[in-house]
Every structure is written in structure tokens, then in C-alpha cells.
Design a protein around this motif. Structure first.
Motif, short mmCIF file in Angstrom:
data_model
loop_
_atom_site.label_atom_id
_atom_site.label_comp_id
_atom_site.label_asym_id
_atom_site.label_seq_id
_atom_site.Cartn_x
_atom_site.Cartn_y
_atom_site.Cartn_z
N PRO A 116 0.81 -1.23 0.00
CA PRO A 116 0.00 0.00 0.00
C PRO A 116 0.83 1.28 0.00
O PRO A 116 0.43 2.29 -0.59
N LEU A 117 2.00 1.25 0.67
CA LEU A 117 2.86 2.43 0.66
C LEU A 117 3.36 2.72 -0.76
O LEU A 117 3.36 3.87 -1.22
N GLY A 118 3.80 1.67 -1.46
CA GLY A 118 4.26 1.85 -2.83
C GLY A 118 3.14 2.31 -3.74
O GLY A 118 3.35 3.16 -4.63
N GLU B 131 -8.83 8.65 -6.70
CA GLU B 131 -9.91 8.70 -5.71
C GLU B 131 -10.20 7.33 -5.10
O GLU B 131 -11.18 7.17 -4.37
N TYR B 132 -9.37 6.36 -5.43
CA TYR B 132 -9.58 4.99 -4.94
C TYR B 132 -9.62 4.99 -3.41
O TYR B 132 -8.75 5.57 -2.75
N GLU B 133 -10.63 4.31 -2.85
CA GLU B 133 -10.84 4.34 -1.41
C GLU B 133 -10.56 2.99 -0.75
O GLU B 133 -10.69 1.93 -1.39
N ILE B 134 -10.19 3.05 0.51
CA ILE B 134 -9.98 1.86 1.33
C ILE B 134 -10.80 1.99 2.61
O ILE B 134 -11.10 3.11 3.05
N PRO C 258 -9.96 7.99 0.95
CA PRO C 258 -9.09 7.83 -0.22
C PRO C 258 -7.73 7.28 0.21
O PRO C 258 -7.16 7.73 1.21
N LEU C 259 -7.22 6.34 -0.54
CA LEU C 259 -5.93 5.73 -0.19
C LEU C 259 -4.82 6.79 -0.13
O LEU C 259 -3.94 6.71 0.71
N VAL C 260 -4.89 7.78 -1.00
CA VAL C 260 -3.84 8.80 -1.03
C VAL C 260 -3.84 9.66 0.22
O VAL C 260 -2.85 10.35 0.51
N ASN C 261 -4.94 9.65 0.99
CA ASN C 261 -5.02 10.46 2.21
C ASN C 261 -4.68 9.67 3.47
O ASN C 261 -4.65 10.24 4.57
N ASP D 207 -8.38 -3.46 -8.68
CA ASP D 207 -9.27 -2.31 -8.62
C ASP D 207 -8.63 -1.06 -9.21
O ASP D 207 -9.25 -0.32 -9.98
N VAL D 208 -7.37 -0.82 -8.83
CA VAL D 208 -6.69 0.39 -9.29
C VAL D 208 -6.42 0.34 -10.79
O VAL D 208 -6.62 1.33 -11.50
#
Length: 673
Positions: free
Chosen positions: A210-212, A228-231, A241-244, A264-265
Motif C-alpha cells: 500500500p505504501l508503494g 480517488e480509490y478508497e480503502i 481515499p488511499l492517497v489520504n 481495482d486500481v
């Protein structure tokens, strides 16, 4: 699809052919299996066909099958382009050099055969050493049938048939431990050590994925559509959002969430998996290396693997190979039954969470090969579920190299060939698993990876270890692709694990054993249930061997339950026939719950009154020296019983060793020591 007319026509042709040739072996087999239900059978006698026997009782069957398998190979050679000229002509065979070489081969083979008589006789009931015994006839025949073909399961073109065998055998093992055959994946390896190392490898890559991915989403324009992909974060009870997400949040996502990410991504970004994988190669831990990855993400806390103090040495190898360091293999004490202490595990994990130390994986040992103990996997799973809501998550690996096949004792046969409706007899009693082990084996299907060795409790010849993945997509996180230009067809087993070249013969042996014996309670389950009964009786003999007035004491590593006395065992168990014990439901239930979790009744000896552990160890060493078979200079005939020995290690807060020493009469360790 055939039309009814075609089916009828084909059936008539088959009938004519059958009448001409006589009944086929399969027809006879089915007749024997199904047509005599009313006749009282001896189901336990099937076990007699699965082994050559301590006195080579089935040597005629084995020799016949082996010759048939070898001759089949030779016939194929003769028929493969029969017009091609032979290489070994009569002229070559009559040459002096040919005859000399043949004589040398005969001489050296005879010499080797004589030397092999000095091998350890695992097949004998007098052998009570490591976790192996005689290998099964179908496993050996399958191996021999394939050995001359010398197939390599690295890639499909190196062994198209045996590669398919390995895939099927892997699916069989997954199904055996309760996994979904279609969603899971299993493959063979040289042994449990390789499987455990592979499990650590994939868990490490999964932890940092997930970090990568977050870095890739933020930096790579080709992934703009997926930003905008969410976890889902259970500790917050919502999606973000994964980026947040914070670094700690990304390091504690559950396995299933991470497994879905590449699919998914890539879909959101409008990319194929191949295109997406190429992009991720610039960001992943396993691609850019430890130092660069840690620098980019400012990682300062070393991650850890957590395991009970009875762990196998392969985990030390695994953390070293994976670059995690031996100091980061965190050990948890075990209780007096040598099972991981779940309460201490939870405290250990909470301490890691408090200090934000990533936990890559928690290991559950499903059958130690020294104490025969099974860790409380159900409690480990409950702890993960609980702590995930507080922000800590990790994968779970089961080291069931020894214990996995015991799951066969819980499985019903799925076909009539297993004779599931045949009336049982009690001549060879079977004993089920104790309630603790049964519960833990039923939880195996919830682990992310599971080590399972056919060459241990599956009675297959070496090499035949295995690893099973609960979700076959988990193996994708090894992120491998071969640089060698092979044509891989549908399967490329050389890219799914540590090994490249791997023997197709091993897969053939495992698969044939699966098919002939069966991965259910009337197949392998029957063998292990009979072994379980014998191990409990042997345990009772060890417990009661030393009388109260003897000058020595014997103690088993697994203590008697509270309230159970040696007098009860002497009066009710020892000296009774199998038939008597099998008819007494109360005694069978008693035997089921006492003694080792998985067959192995270990014990130690001391001089009565001695409190010096050094003297105790010397006694054990002397017994071992007299009953071990390590030197080829000594005859195996001199030993009436063959055993092995191991060392029980101390561990802070662990009660196993201290309890054992107290029962032996050895001085307990003082607090300051």
C-alpha cells in the motif's frame, strides 16, 4: 454434446469390445467396491495395501506395480518414432568398453545396495524417532513411474503432464484444509522450510504494497484516474481515499483489502494488469530495494514477525533471507502444554501497536515436531479481528508442515469409492483428534498462507513439501517474471515460489497417493487415526513405566491432565486389548483428550532425587547414544528401539520448561539466573 443416438451407438461398441477383452480393471474395481455392501468388510485392511509393510509383506504387489510402471516407460520409448535407428546397437553392446562399463555399474550398484542396508529403518515399528515412517506404496509407485521421464515442473514445456499433476495436487491440499478449491492455490516445494520462507517473503511484500501504491498514485500520471480509490479502515469505521491515509494506516490494512488493490486500481486507471505491473515496478519494496524504499517513505521502525518460542529454525532463515534480521523474529512464550500463550501474544502485539512497529505476520505452529503441540489458532484469529479495530493488522501464517494432514480426520469422503457406508470393525481402533486440535484445524481455512508437507504426515517420499494460499492472488505479490524465454503455456510453476527447477516425480507421487488413499477420514484420516490410538497407548506406557519404588523417573513433555493419576491408567488402559478399549466409549474419550496433540509422545528421564540438570542431560545423552542410529559403522540390528533427541529451550515467561523440570525433579531456575 453427444446426441442420444450417438451415445447408444458408442455404448454398444464398448459392450462388444468389453465382451471380447473381458472386464476392465476399473470395472472389477468398481464391482469390488460397490456390489458387496451386505458382506461385512474390514475397512482397516485397506491400510495394509497402502504400505509395503515392516517385513516387506506387500513386496509382490509393489514389485509388480513398479515393473509395470517401468515397462510402460520403455514401451513408450520403443514406440516413439519407431523408424528412428537405435543408438545402442548389438555392435556397441559387444564392445569391450561397453562390457567393462556394465561390469563396473553392476559392481558399484551392489556395493551401494550393501551400504544402504546401514540406513535408518523408518519402516520398522521399532523406529520411534523423527516425524516420518514408511512411505506409502502409491506415493512411491507414482514417483517411480515418473522418475525415468525426468520432468521439470519449472515450466509447462519441461513437464506438461507433471505440471498439471502438481497443480491438481496443490488444489487437493487446499481443499483438504478447508480452502475453496477455485479461489485458493497450492504448490509443492522441497520442504517445509522453503514453504515457511516463501510465506515470510510474500507477507513482507504484502505489508509494504500500500505504501508503494500510494506513492505511485500521487506521482504517476497514468494512474490519475484511480486517485480517488478508497480503502476501508475498521478503526475509523469508514472509507477514505488511499492517497489520504497515513503511513501507519497503510501498514495495517487487512490482507483481502491489499489483494484487491492491483485489480481495482488498474481497472479505475484503464490499464491492463501488465501495464499496471510495469508502472508499479518503480515503487514497490521488492523492486527498488530496502534502502531506497525506506528512504522514500522515511521508515525508521523495523518490522517484525511474531511466533511462539517453539518455532522451527526455518523462520530464522526466513527473516534473514527477507532482510528483516534475526532480532526482529519476536518470540512469544508457550504454556505448559507447549502451546503459544495467547494472552502474552495480545500484550506483545499491543506493545508493537503502541510503538508503531509494523507486524508483518503472526505464525501459528500447527503441530510442533518436538512437543507435538498445536497453537491456539482460533485465539490468534480473534486477536487479529479485535486489534484490527484498534488499528493493528497483519497476515497469519500456519506452519502446519506436520499437522495439516490431520485435517483428513475431519473430512467426510465425497465418493462411494471410500466405502463410507461399509460396516466398521474394532480390531484396529481409531482415535479422533482431541477437542483443542479439532477446533484449530477447522480454523486453518482462515489463515493467509499454510505450510503443508506431504513428506511428513502424508507418507510421501522426499522432496514433497507444500505451501497453500487462501487466495491464489496473494502469490502475485512475489512480483516475479522469468527473464528466460520459455514458452509457459497455461502454467509456469517456476515463477510462483522460491524454487525454479522442481521434480515432476514428486508431484506424481503426491497426486497418486491423494487419489488412491484419499484425503478424508476413511483414507489418510484412517491411517492417522490408527496412529493416534497407538501414540496415546505409547504415551500411557511412558507415563507409567517408572514405578514409585524405582530409582529413576520418566516424564512426558505433555503432562497428565489435572486429577488424572497413573494408577487410573495402569488399572484401566495398560494390558487391555484393542477390542476391549475400543468397546469402552468412556476410555476412548479419555485417550482422545490426554497425551500429545499430534502423535509424538516425547519423554525425558532422570535419576530419582537428582536436582542437577547437567546430570539429567548426561543421562538423556547416554540413552540417546545407545538408541540412535547415526553412524554407518554400527549395525542397526543392535538397537531394539530407535529414538531421537532434542533440546527444550528456555524462554522468559514460558511455563513449559519450568513445569517439565519440576515434574522431573530438577531444580527450578531462580529469578536472578
Amino acid at each position: 454434446m453427444f446426441s442420444p443416438r450417438k451415445k447408444t451407438t458408442r455404448g454398444k461398441a464398448d459392450n462388444k469390445e468389453r465382451k471380447r477383452k473381458g472386464p476392465s480393471p476399473m470395472f472389477i474395481y468398481r464391482q469390488n467396491a460397490f456390489s458387496r455392501r451386505s458382506i461385512e468388510a474390514k475397512p482397516y485392511a485397506a491400510v495394509g495395501t497402502w504400505f509395503v509393510g515392516p517385513k516387506a509383506e506387500n513386496s509382490d504387489i509393489f514389485t509388480s506395480l513398479m515393473n509395470e510402471a517401468i515397462e510402460s516407460h520403455f514401451q513408450f520409448r520403443r514406440g516413439f518414432y519407431p523408424c528412428d535407428p537405435p543408438y545402442v546397437t548389438d555392435e556397441v553392446r559387444q564392445a569391450p568398453s561397453f562390457q567393462l562399463s556394465k561390469s563396473k555399474m553392476e559392481f558399484e550398484l551392489k556395493k551401494m545396495q550393501n551400504e544402504l542396508h546401514k540406513s535408518v529403518p523408518f519402516f520398522s515399528t521399532r523406529y520411534k524417532g523423527h516425524v516420518n515412517w514408511d512411505t506409502a506404496v502409491p506415493a512411491n509407485i507414482g514417483y517411480i513411474a515418473s522418475i525415468l521421464w525426468n520432468q521439470n515442473n519449472c515450466a509447462a514445456e519441461g513437464g506438461p503432464m507433471t505440471t498439471a499433476y502438481e497443480i491438481e495436487a496443490g488444489s487437493d491440499l487446499c481443499e483438504m484444509i478447508g480452502l475453496d478449491r477455485d479461489q485458493s492455490m497450492g504448490h509443492l516445494v522441497a520442504g517445509g522450510s522453503i514453504a515457511n520462507i516463501e510465506a515470510i517473503w510474500v507477507a513482507r511484500n504484502l505489508k509494504y504494497y500500500p505504501l508503494g501504491l500510494q506513492e505511485a498514485l500521487l506521482k504517476d500520471e497514468k494512474l490519475r484516474g484511480a486517485r480517488e480509490y478508497e480503502i476501508y479502515l475498521p478503526q475509523k469505521g469508514c472509507n477514505i481515499p488511499l492517497v489520504n491515509a497515513t503511513q501507519w494506516e497503510l501498514l495495517n490494512l487487512d490482507t483481502d483489502t491489499i489483494i484487491k488493490m492491483p485489480f481495482d486500481v488498474a481497472e479505475k486507471a484503464g490499464l491492463s494488469q501488465e501495464e499496471f505491473r510495469k508502472i508499479m515496478g518503480k515503487y514497490l519494496y521488492e523492486c527498488i530495494g530496502t534502502q531506497e524504499f525506506c528512504r522514500r517513505h522515511m521508515l525508521t521502525n523495523s518490522p517484525c514477525i511474531v511466533v511462539g518460542s517453539t518455532y522451527h529454525v526455518s523462520f530464522l532463515k526466513g527473516v534473514t533471507i527477507a532482510g528483516l534480521g534475526k532480532e526482529n523474529l519476536v518470540t512469544v512464550p508457550v504454556d505448559k502444554n507447549a502451546r503459544l500463550d495467547a494472552n502474552v501474544l495480545e500484550l506483545t502485539l499491543k506493545e508493537k501497536m503502541k510503538n508503531q512497529i509494523p507486524v508483518i505476520s503472526v505464525i501459528s505452529i500447527m503441530g510442533t515436531t518436538e512437543e507435538s503441540a498445536v497453537d491456539p489458532l482460533d485465539e490468534i484469529l480473534s486477536i487479529r479481528e479485535k486489534l484490527s479495530k484498534e488499528g493493528l493488522n497483519f497476515s497469519i501464517h500456519a506452519d502446519a508442515a506436520w499437522g495439516a494432514y490431520f485435517a483428513c480426520m475431519l473430512r467426510e469422503p465425497t465418493d462411494d469409492t471410500a466405502m463410507k457406508n461399509v460396516k466398521e470393525e474394532a480390531f484396529v481402533p481409531e482415535l479422533s483428534l482431541n477437542s483443542h486440535v479439532k477446533k484449530q484445524l477447522q480454523a486453518l481455512k482462515h489463515c493467509d498462507t499454510i505450510t503443508c508437507d506431504p513428506h511428513k504426515s502424508g507418507f510421501c517420499p522426499y522432496p514433497a513439501g507444500a505451501i497453500c494460499y487462501r487466495d491464489k492472488n496473494l502469490n502475485n505479490f512475489l512480483n516475479l517474471s522469468s527473464g528466460v524465454l520459455y514458452y509457459h503455456g497455461d502454467s509456469n510453476l517456476g515463477d510462483v515460489g522460491v524454487e525454479g527447477s522442481k521434480p515432476g516425480a514428486a508431484a506424481s507421487g503426491v497426486l497418486l497417493a491423494n487419489k488412491v488413499i484419499g484425503l478424508h477420514k476413511n483414507g489418510y484420516g484412517r491411517v492417522l487415526a490408527e496412529c493416534m490410538f497407538t501414540s496415546k497407548i505409547l504415551y500411557c506406557y511412558w507415563v507409567c513405566l517408572a514405578e514409585d519404588d524405582d530409582d529413576f523417573v520418566i516424564e512426558t513433555t505433555k503432562p497428565l491432565p489435572f486429577g488424572v493419576t497413573k494408577a487410573f491408567i495402569r488399572d484401566n488402559i495398560l494390558g487391555k486389548s484393542n477390542e476391549e478399549l475400543a468397546k469402552d466409549e468412556t476410555l476412548m474419550t479419555f485417550l482422545q483428550e490426554i497425551g500429545p496433540d499430534t502423535l509424538i509422545p516425547c519423554f525425558s528421564v532422570n535419576i530419582r532425587g537428582n536436582k542437577d540438570v547437567r546430570i539429567t542431560n548426561k543421562i538423556i545423552q547416554a540413552i540417546f547414544n545407545d538408541l540412535c542410529h547415526m553412524s554407518t559403522g554400527e549395525s542397526e540390528q543392535r538397537m531394539p528401539l530407535i529414538v531421537t533427541t532434542s533440546t527444550m529451550q528456555d524462554h522468559r515467561h514460558s511455563s513449559t520448561l519450568e513445569d517439565f523440570k519440576e515434574r522431573l525433579g530438577v531444580r527450578r531456575k531462580k529469578r536472578h539466573e
